[in-house]
Scaffold this motif. Structure first.
Motif: not given
Length: 276
Positions: A16-17, A46-47, A86-90
């Motif tokens: 979430m960072c 994060g990325l 999965p990536l967190p929402p933008e």
């Protein structure tokens, strides 16, 4: 790498960072140690840009979390694991509540939520020449605090740089010396101080009385300060069990005004000193 439920949950939450509120820095920038750590969270955690790990982490990076391998290998393995998720929402809110820098040490205080669970996390990084060389942390599960005015992580966020870090550190040092020496420590705590530690609140004894409990002992390892914020890294022993104990103090007029903490039991089979 052994991925325990707690570690997996913690790593997921740290994703979430990516929050847009945190300024993004590329590894080519000349930045402060605090900014470097925030950039590490965003770019690496994060990325998940594993190709940038050599720009942030030294080869023999020292890791004090026993569930993660030493060196760059441990960080790389952790990020490769995260790539499966999965990536967190933008528009995700950043869990980074506070970031405190004292020379080559940077502390981050996080409030992370994932799959209905919530945790308070404190990370401590040591840097040299703009590179991360060492890491400590503690994670504590939190109860549902919905509707509460005072929670484990809310309260003052901004650091007052008009306050001397040395005077803030001295106030906390004097407080702890009084606690360890079994002397009155209340003179170093403002009567209206705000407590965020549920254990302290429940005890009804106040911070000094809670720490002075005859069934507990505290061994301070580091005291870190920026402006009016002070972080204490220590070992807490209670009920025949050793804990990693991280506290954040806010100091005003040479007295403790606000207090947060994160504690985590030191795993069985792990030498306590290795955690510090």
């Amino acid at each position: 790498m052994k991925i325990t439920p707690t570690l997996a949950l913690g790593m997921c939450c740290i994703l979430m960072c990516l929050a847009q509120s945190a300024k993004s820095y590329t590894y080519m920038d000349t930045i402060t140690n605090k900014q470097k750590v925030l950039s590490f969270y965003k770019q690496i955690v994060g990325l998940r840009k594993t190709e940038l790990i050599p720009e942030f982490i030294i080869e023999n990076y020292k890791q004090h979390n026993p569930t993660v391998k030493q060196g760059r290998e441990g960080v790389t393995e952790m990020i490769n694991y995260l790539k499966k998720l999965p990536l967190p929402p933008e528009d995700a809110k950043s869990p980074i509540v506070r970031a405190i820098q004292d020379g080559d040490l940077v502390v981050t205080h996080l409030d992370v939520q994932f799959m209905g669970k919530r945790m308070a996390v404190i990370d401590l990084f040591k840097l040299k020449d703009g590179m991360l060389i060492e890491h400590w942390d503690a994670i504590q599960s939190l109860p549902d605090e919905s509707g509460k005015v005072v929670t484990a992580t809310n309260g003052t966020i901004d650091i007052d740089h008009n306050v001397s870090a040395e005077s803030s550190k001295l106030a906390v040092e004097q407080f702890y010396k009084a606690v360890v020496d079994k002397q009155p420590a209340d003179p170093f705590v403002d009567k209206a101080y705000l407590e965020h530690d549920a254990s302290v609140i429940t005890s009804g004894k106040g911070l000094a009385g809670y720490l002075a409990n005859s069934e507990m002992s505290v061994k301070v390892h580091r005291i870190i300060a920026e402006g009016d914020f002070v972080v204490v890294q220590s070992q807490l022993n209670k009920q025949d069990k050793a804990f990693m104990f991280y506290e954040i103090f806010r100091v005003a007029n040479n007295k403790i005004e606000e207090h947060w903490s994160v504690e985590q039991a030191i795993p069985d089979g792990v030498t306590a000193e290795d955690m510090f």
